[in-house]
Scaffold this motif. Structure first.
Motif, short mmCIF file in Angstrom:
data_model
loop_
_atom_site.label_atom_id
_atom_site.label_comp_id
_atom_site.label_asym_id
_atom_site.label_seq_id
_atom_site.Cartn_x
_atom_site.Cartn_y
_atom_site.Cartn_z
N PHE A 75 -66.15 -17.76 -30.38
CA PHE A 75 -66.97 -19.09 -30.55
C PHE A 75 -67.97 -19.51 -29.46
N ILE A 76 -67.79 -18.96 -28.04
CA ILE A 76 -68.71 -19.21 -27.03
C ILE A 76 -70.12 -18.84 -27.58
N PRO A 77 -70.35 -17.53 -28.12
CA PRO A 77 -71.70 -17.36 -28.74
C PRO A 77 -72.41 -18.34 -29.79
N LEU A 78 -71.26 -18.93 -30.40
CA LEU A 78 -71.90 -19.91 -31.42
C LEU A 78 -71.89 -21.49 -30.93
N TYR A 79 -71.04 -21.81 -30.04
CA TYR A 79 -70.89 -23.18 -29.53
C TYR A 79 -70.94 -23.21 -28.06
N SER A 80 -71.38 -22.36 -27.29
CA SER A 80 -71.52 -22.26 -25.93
C SER A 80 -70.02 -23.23 -25.29
N TYR A 81 -70.20 -24.06 -24.28
CA TYR A 81 -69.20 -24.54 -23.76
C TYR A 81 -68.30 -25.60 -24.23
N THR A 82 -68.83 -25.88 -25.54
CA THR A 82 -67.85 -26.89 -26.29
C THR A 82 -66.92 -25.99 -26.78
N ALA A 83 -66.90 -24.60 -27.03
CA ALA A 83 -66.03 -23.60 -27.62
C ALA A 83 -64.98 -23.37 -26.32
N ALA A 84 -65.51 -23.44 -25.17
CA ALA A 84 -64.67 -23.21 -24.04
C ALA A 84 -63.87 -24.49 -23.88
N ALA A 85 -64.32 -25.84 -24.05
CA ALA A 85 -63.46 -26.89 -23.77
C ALA A 85 -62.07 -26.90 -24.79
N THR A 123 -70.52 -23.09 -9.61
CA THR A 123 -69.48 -23.16 -10.60
C THR A 123 -68.84 -21.55 -10.97
N GLU A 124 -69.61 -20.82 -11.14
CA GLU A 124 -69.29 -19.42 -11.40
C GLU A 124 -68.66 -18.52 -10.40
N ILE A 125 -69.13 -18.72 -9.10
CA ILE A 125 -68.64 -17.85 -8.04
C ILE A 125 -67.33 -18.62 -7.78
N TYR A 126 -67.21 -19.77 -7.79
CA TYR A 126 -65.74 -20.70 -7.65
C TYR A 126 -64.81 -20.13 -8.53
N ALA A 127 -65.20 -19.94 -9.98
CA ALA A 127 -64.37 -19.49 -11.00
C ALA A 127 -63.79 -17.89 -10.43
N TYR A 128 -64.60 -17.17 -10.15
CA TYR A 128 -64.07 -16.14 -9.58
C TYR A 128 -63.25 -16.10 -8.29
N ILE A 129 -63.38 -16.99 -7.34
CA ILE A 129 -62.59 -17.32 -6.20
C ILE A 129 -61.27 -17.66 -6.70
N SER A 130 -61.10 -18.43 -7.63
CA SER A 130 -59.93 -18.84 -8.18
C SER A 130 -59.04 -18.19 -8.54
N PHE A 131 -59.88 -17.10 -9.58
CA PHE A 131 -59.11 -16.02 -10.06
C PHE A 131 -58.53 -14.92 -9.12
N LEU A 132 -59.40 -14.74 -8.26
CA LEU A 132 -58.83 -13.71 -7.13
C LEU A 132 -57.78 -14.09 -6.44
N ASN A 133 -57.88 -15.66 -5.98
CA ASN A 133 -57.03 -16.14 -5.25
C ASN A 133 -55.44 -15.78 -5.70
N ILE A 134 -55.31 -16.09 -7.09
CA ILE A 134 -54.10 -15.68 -7.65
C ILE A 134 -53.64 -14.42 -7.62
N LEU A 135 -54.51 -13.39 -7.73
CA LEU A 135 -54.26 -12.12 -7.65
C LEU A 135 -54.01 -11.80 -6.26
N LEU A 136 -54.36 -12.40 -5.07
CA LEU A 136 -54.28 -12.20 -3.94
C LEU A 136 -52.95 -12.68 -3.36
N THR A 178 -59.97 -21.01 -15.41
CA THR A 178 -61.62 -20.81 -15.04
C THR A 178 -62.21 -19.72 -15.55
N PHE A 179 -61.49 -18.95 -16.37
CA PHE A 179 -62.18 -17.50 -16.96
C PHE A 179 -63.26 -18.02 -17.91
N ASP A 180 -63.31 -19.21 -18.59
CA ASP A 180 -64.31 -19.70 -19.57
C ASP A 180 -65.57 -19.57 -18.68
N ARG A 181 -65.68 -20.19 -17.53
CA ARG A 181 -66.98 -20.02 -16.89
C ARG A 181 -67.48 -18.69 -16.55
N ILE A 182 -66.57 -17.75 -16.32
CA ILE A 182 -67.08 -16.47 -16.38
C ILE A 182 -67.46 -15.88 -17.49
#
Length: 497
Positions: free
Chosen positions: A396-406, A47-60, A249-253
């Motif tokens: 909120f991620i340090p408090l509620y983890s992935y729920t905050a990300a959603a 999940t994390e590496i594909y988040a980086y891939i998605s982010f860098l695809n936009i840059l490239l 995707t940056f929430d996974r990073i």
């Protein structure tokens, strides 16, 4: 041909490959990864590496795809525009490849993947190969060669699936049960889920072979004047794309960076797996985007283009509301597409479905700044959404983890949708049928909330009763749509409000 029927047909064709890709991920790869690698941290790596891939695809790709559509649809020197855009992406991709390979060890250390440096190598290859295929695929879309586009995309998907099964099922089983076999010598348990990246690399390299005409049967000419114009158009879109990836995707990073190291990848894995359960909404939106962007550009000069856009948006919202309600009414069996070790994160699924519905509406609304060439507004809106995403996640991620990300994703996409609508009315006014869109969305939301009122009341052994009641609500929703809208489906113009 009726423009709506044409758009629907092209959405279906583009959707064939998109749906196959996402469905493969949903029905094959996600179950494969989550059931074979039950340790959530392993899926967290994917999940994390594909988040980086998605982010860098936009840059490239730096907005060159949308710039290509804009110039290709308006100018007569189409081959010169295509060649210029292709040379630009080939050059920048080669530069990124060189830099990436030289500094891959430093990148691995920064990403905390010093034990998985080969993953970083494969990641770089995936990013570069994705980037250089963007313009050839865009040309196929601009020329309405949807069938060829779908065939090549489908081949890529099937090859990716084949190599995933080969490495993770055949070779892994051989390693565990037949130590002396040829296949067992191929599998390295340290790589594990990383074979998914290798499969992607092989699929991309083979796909490049099928695009050989788009690479070799052209006259390579780099027109610096055209390139500068395209870059001026695309530069705000770079910010739009990067900010969009922050939202997407940056929430996974950030989960991997903001949570304690001992639980970070586990939480990323749970969130990533549950995110996959909102895949049906994402499938439709992506398929729609492939067809809609060239469609809106090509019909922009039609006298009734605004009415057509309004009608498209109306039925887009209604269809997405169907997807939301249908998914949530059947989540009790849909959840089995991921291992039960990931079910603790299921509460984020409705949040992510609604978030992606808002994102889809934003894509429809955003056509105003592309058609008027005021792409800087797209940058402003998406940056506002990205800022909200980052602020909510950091707090909120340090408090509620992935729920905050959603929730951050929902708030971000919702704010972008509203801002785009309000600003768009001043620059490219379209009379959307807000009454109808709001009614169907809110009705779907109310029916979902009703289903929550009896959730768990019958006990786990009678969960089938819940599913039946849920689908009775869904059937009611279908009947309501039929009664209110079916007679209007063939209308040429939407109701204006």
């Amino acid at each position: 041909m009726n423009p709506l029927k044409k758009l629907l047909g092209q959405t279906a064709v583009y959707g064939l490959s998109t749906i196959l890709a996402r469905t493969a991920n949903y029905l094959v790869l996600t179950p494969l990864y989550t059931y074979v690698f039950r340790n959530q941290a392993e899926f967290g790596i994917n999940t994390e590496i594909y988040a980086y891939i998605s982010f860098l695809n936009i840059l490239l790709t730096y907005g060159m795809e949308t710039a290509f559509f804009n110039f290709y649809s308006k100018q007569t020197e189409k081959e010169r525009i295509y060649s210029t855009a292709l040379i630009s992406l080939l050059s920048s991709s080669l530069f990124f490849l060189t830099i990436g390979l030289v500094f891959r060890n430093a990148i691995a250390e920064w990403m905390s993947y010093t034990d998985y440096k080969i993953f970083i190598f494969w990641m770089i290859i995936i990013i570069c190969s994705d980037a250089i295929m963007v313009i050839p695929f865009a040309k196929l879309r601009a020329e309405n060669k949807a069938a060829k586009f779908a065939v090549i995309k489908t081949i890529n998907i099937l090859i990716n699936i084949f190599f995933n099964i080969f490495f993770i099922v055949i070779c892994k089983n051989a390693y565990e049960r037949h130590a002396d076999s040829l296949f067992s010598k191929i599998y390295d348990p340290h790589i594990g889920i990383g074979y998914g990246f290798l499969a992607n690399v092989l699929a991309n390299l083979i796909s490049l072979l099928f695009l050989y005409k788009e690479f070799f049967r052209i006259n390579y000419v780099f027109d610096i004047k055209i390139w500068k114009s395209m870059m001026m158009y695309a530069m705000p879109l770079i910010l739009v794309g990067l900010a969009g990836m922050v939202n997407e995707t940056f929430d996974r990073i950030l989960l991997g960076k903001l949570l304690p190291q001992e639980i970070a990848r586990k939480e990323v894995g749970i969130y990533g797996a549950c995110y996959k359960l909102s895949i049906i909404m994402t499938i439709f939106i992506q398929a729609f985007r492939f067809a809609a962007e060239p469609f809106f550009f090509n019909t922009a000069n039609n006298t009734d283009s605004k009415k057509t856009n309004a009608q498209v948006t109306k039925y887009f919202v209604i269809f997405c509301s169907f997807i939301f309600l249908g998914t949530m009414m059947n989540l009790e069996w849909i959840k089995y597409f991921i291992s039960d070790s990931y079910w603790q994160g299921l509460a984020v699924v409705p949040i992510l479905l609604i978030a992606n519905l808002f994102l889809g509406v934003y894509y429809n609304l955003s056509i105003w700044y592309k058609l008027t060439e005021k792409t800087r507004y797209g940058a402003y809106i998406t940056l506002a959404g990205a800022t909200l995403t980052l602020v909510v996640n950091f707090i909120f991620i340090p408090l509620y983890s992935y729920t905050a990300a959603a929730w951050a994703t929902l708030l971000s996409y919702g704010s972008m949708m509203v801002i785009s609508y309000v600003v768009g009315k001043k620059h490219y006014r379209i009379n959307y049928n807000l009454r109808s869109m709001s009614f169907f969305f809110l009705t779907a939301l109310i029916l979902f909330l009703i289903s929550l009122s009896y959730k768990g009341k019958f006990g786990r052994e009678y969960v089938l009763i819940e599913v039946i009641l849920n689908n009775l609500l869904f059937i009611f929703y279908c009947w309501l749509f039929y009664k209110l809208e079916f007679s209007n489906l063939t209308e040429k113009t939407p109701d204006a409000t």
